[in-house]
Design an enzyme around this catalytic site. Structure first.
Site, PDB file in Angstrom:
ATOM      1  N   GLY A 245       0.630  -1.192   0.122  1.00  0.00           N
ATOM      2  CA  GLY A 245       0.029  -0.086  -0.023  1.00  0.00           C
ATOM      3  C   GLY A 245       0.738   1.276  -0.019  1.00  0.00           C
ATOM      4  N   PRO A 280       4.706  -5.333  -0.067  1.00  0.00           N
ATOM      5  CG  PRO A 280       6.749  -4.422  -0.157  1.00  0.00           C
ATOM      6  CD  PRO A 280       5.794  -5.482   0.359  1.00  0.00           C
ATOM      7  NE  ARG A 282       0.782   2.483  -6.035  1.00  0.00           N
ATOM      8  CZ  ARG A 282      -0.332   2.363  -6.898  1.00  0.00           C
ATOM      9  NH1 ARG A 282      -0.177   3.003  -8.042  1.00  0.00           N
ATOM     10  NH2 ARG A 282      -1.500   1.844  -6.684  1.00  0.00           N
ATOM     11  CB  CYS A 348      -9.623   2.956 -32.552  1.00  0.00           C
ATOM     12  SG  CYS A 348      -8.777   2.921 -33.958  1.00  0.00           S
TER      13      CYS A 348
HETATM   14  N1  LLP Z   1      -1.350  -7.147  -1.371  1.00  0.00           N
HETATM   15  C1  LLP Z   1      -2.534  -7.104  -1.626  1.00  0.00           C
HETATM   16  C2  LLP Z   1      -3.516  -8.257  -1.349  1.00  0.00           C
HETATM   17  C3  LLP Z   1      -2.837  -6.393  -2.668  1.00  0.00           C
HETATM   18  O1  LLP Z   1      -4.185  -6.389  -3.083  1.00  0.00           O
HETATM   19  C4  LLP Z   1      -2.298  -5.573  -3.387  1.00  0.00           C
HETATM   20  C5  LLP Z   1      -2.753  -4.328  -4.445  1.00  0.00           C
HETATM   21  C6  LLP Z   1      -0.823  -5.247  -2.813  1.00  0.00           C
HETATM   22  C7  LLP Z   1      -0.628  -6.201  -1.757  1.00  0.00           C
HETATM   23  C8  LLP Z   1       0.072  -4.479  -3.357  1.00  0.00           C
HETATM   24  O2  LLP Z   1      -0.203  -3.300  -3.051  1.00  0.00           O
HETATM   25  P1  LLP Z   1       0.845  -1.757  -3.296  1.00  0.00           P
HETATM   26  O3  LLP Z   1       1.980  -2.000  -2.429  1.00  0.00           O
HETATM   27  O4  LLP Z   1       1.277  -2.016  -4.822  1.00  0.00           O
HETATM   28  O5  LLP Z   1       0.024  -0.773  -3.178  1.00  0.00           O
HETATM   29  N2  LLP Z   1      -3.669  -1.136 -10.629  1.00  0.00           N
HETATM   30  C9  LLP Z   1      -3.502  -0.370  -9.564  1.00  0.00           C
HETATM   31  C10 LLP Z   1      -3.180  -0.859  -8.077  1.00  0.00           C
HETATM   32  C11 LLP Z   1      -4.135  -1.964  -7.691  1.00  0.00           C
HETATM   33  C12 LLP Z   1      -3.495  -2.370  -6.408  1.00  0.00           C
HETATM   34  C13 LLP Z   1      -4.089  -3.718  -6.149  1.00  0.00           C
HETATM   35  N3  LLP Z   1      -3.780  -4.508  -5.067  1.00  0.00           N
HETATM   36  C14 LLP Z   1      -2.682   1.182 -10.079  1.00  0.00           C
HETATM   37  O6  LLP Z   1      -2.207   0.885 -11.209  1.00  0.00           O
HETATM   38  O7  LLP Z   1      -2.929   1.937  -9.248  1.00  0.00           O
END
Ligand code: LLP
Length: 422
Positions: A245, A280, A282, A348
């Site tokens: 997150g 993590p 992103r 398109c």
């Molecule tokens: N763990 C779980 C259970 C998740 O659902 C997610 C992301 C993560 C970890 C990783 O989260 P991060 O650290 O990346 O925030 N496509 C969207 C983001 C979707 C995230 C879905 N779950 C975007 O491009 O912003």
């Protein structure tokens, strides 16, 4: 943040933009465009930030494979001893092919199929993050069939507002993810009673692109209270997984550093013995990657000027999908008066834009870099409009390594056949 770029290893030199010691112009000449380019040093630095912040306590950092599932990228993390957070059998296969350890894999997701559960049981993963009562029963039955006991955590839904984009907020009651907090206790009792489950931990993930740790600290507080309640009943957990997150800077956001994000959580946990897990995505890969594209046409207009590039929404879906912002940088600076452009692709659809209203001093044929594209870029790409997907390259110092070849058109329809008609 005062640096010109959010990516720690991107800089501007006499030969234009450089990622580590490699000129992006050279990458385009060698591998073509569009191409995703990642910096190994930036990937390592992002992972190390977690490692250092968690130093001295039992912890496991599980890279969220969905953010970037390229084998080259995964292999960088695997070599650092990372764990992985997967959401499909396909992602598990990728982790193993990249040299990742099965016993450091957590399997999230609300819709695990029987085949995927069997595959993960065979591989011997660290934990299944179970998201419903029905999944507990399925897992117990399949573990019995395999003659084993499945390690489980319940993914609980702490009903905390992560204050992020509604599409990527996942911890509210109205979301499909996890089990309601009020149901957690009876479900843990049930899991503990099922003969082929081993209750190991608890998991939660409240959302993505979080710019402040307060909502996660709030969720963690609720989770810890539940863990203690379980212990009082004799159900002892050995790990607590707080999901992913942490956000990144795309434009002018000021996310906390990894250390600052984790500090209040570490304080909350104090000397607790449980292993602390994170997932993590992103924050590990987002600012380690960019999408390199070339301008095909400049199309000045009465209301808008368009720069039509060879990348499109099929390559980078985030702008079309979330109206997301990605900084755009001209690879080679020109001494021209800048003009305001929408950066669009050849697809398109009116939604096929990568960036809007950007001031750029560019000419036809110039290269552009769409920054902060290392997470949810290539992993969300498609073949819409029968466009072969981009190549992927990892730079490491002065070297550039191709880690995914550009797709060929033939490969796009290799599994199809014309219908034989009488
Ligand atoms: N763990 C779980 C259970 C998740 O659902 C997610 C992301 C993560 C970890 C990783 O989260 P991060 O650290 O990346 O925030 N496509 C969207 C983001 C979707 C995230 C879905 N779950 C975007 O491009 O912003």
């Amino acid at each position: 943040m005062s640096a010109e770029f959010s990516s720690p290893t991107l800089s501007r030199g006499p030969r234009g933009l450089m990622l580590e010691g490699v000129a992006l112009a050279d990458i385009a000449a060698r591998f073509g465009t569009p191409t995703y380019v990642y910096s190994r040093a930036a990937l390592v630095a992002a992972f190390d930030a977690y490692r250092h912040a968690l130093d001295g306590r039992p912890a496991l950092v599980c890279c969220a494979v969905k953010a970037n599932s390229n084998l080259g990228v995964l292999s960088v993390f695997a070599a650092l001893g990372a764990g992985f957070d997967i959401v499909s059998g396909g992602e598990l296969a990728r982790v193993l092919a990249a040299g990742g350890r099965a016993d450091r894999v957590v399997f999230s997701g609300a819709g695990k199929s029987r085949a995927e559960i069997r595959q993960a049981l065979r591989a011997g993963i660290h934990c299944f993050n179970v998201e419903s009562a029905a999944e507990l029963d399925r897992l117990d039955a399949l573990a019995a069939e395999a003659g084993t006991a499945a390690p489980v955590a319940l993914r609980v839904n702490p009903d905390v507002d992560p204050r992020t984009h509604p599409y990527i907020s996942t911890g509210l009651k109205r979301n499909k993810f996890g089990v309601a907090f009020s149901e957690a206790l009876p479900l843990y009792r049930r899991a503990a009673a099922l003969p082929h489950l081993r209750v190991r931990g608890i998991a939660c993930h409240i959302g993505s692109q979080l710019l402040d740790s307060a909502p996660v600290v709030e969720a963690a507080g609720k989770v810890l209270a539940l863990v203690d309640q379980l212990a009082a009943e004799g159900i002892r957990l050995d790990h607590i997984d707080l999901g992913g997150g942490l956000g990144i800077r795309y434009r002018d956001e000021t996310p906390p550093t990894v250390a600052a994000y984790l500090a209040p959580l570490l304080e909350l946990f104090g000397e607790r013995p449980e292993e602390l897990c994170f997932e993590p995505g992103r924050s590990l890969t987002g600012n380690a990657g960019l999408l390199l594209t070339r301008i095909e046409y400049l199309k000045p207009g009465e209301e808008k000027n368009f720069a039509i590039v060879d990348a499109a929404m099929n390559d980078l879906a985030r702008p079309a999908l979330y109206d997301a912002w990605h900084d755009v940088a001209a690879v080679v600076a020109r001494d021209l008066p800048p003009r305001r452009y929408d950066i669009v692709g050849p697809i398109c659809e009116s939604g096929d834009f990568l960036a809007r209203e950007r001031n750029l001093a560019v000419e036809e044929g110039d290269l552009l870099a769409l920054l902060s594209a290392g997470a949810y870029g290539m992993s969300m790409s498609s073949n819409y409009n029968s466009r072969p997907r981009a190549a992927e390259v990892i730079v490491d110092g002065e070297a550039a390594h191709l880690v995914r070849e550009r797709e060929t058109v033939e490969s796009l329809y290799a599994l199809e056949r014309p219908l034989a008609q009488g």
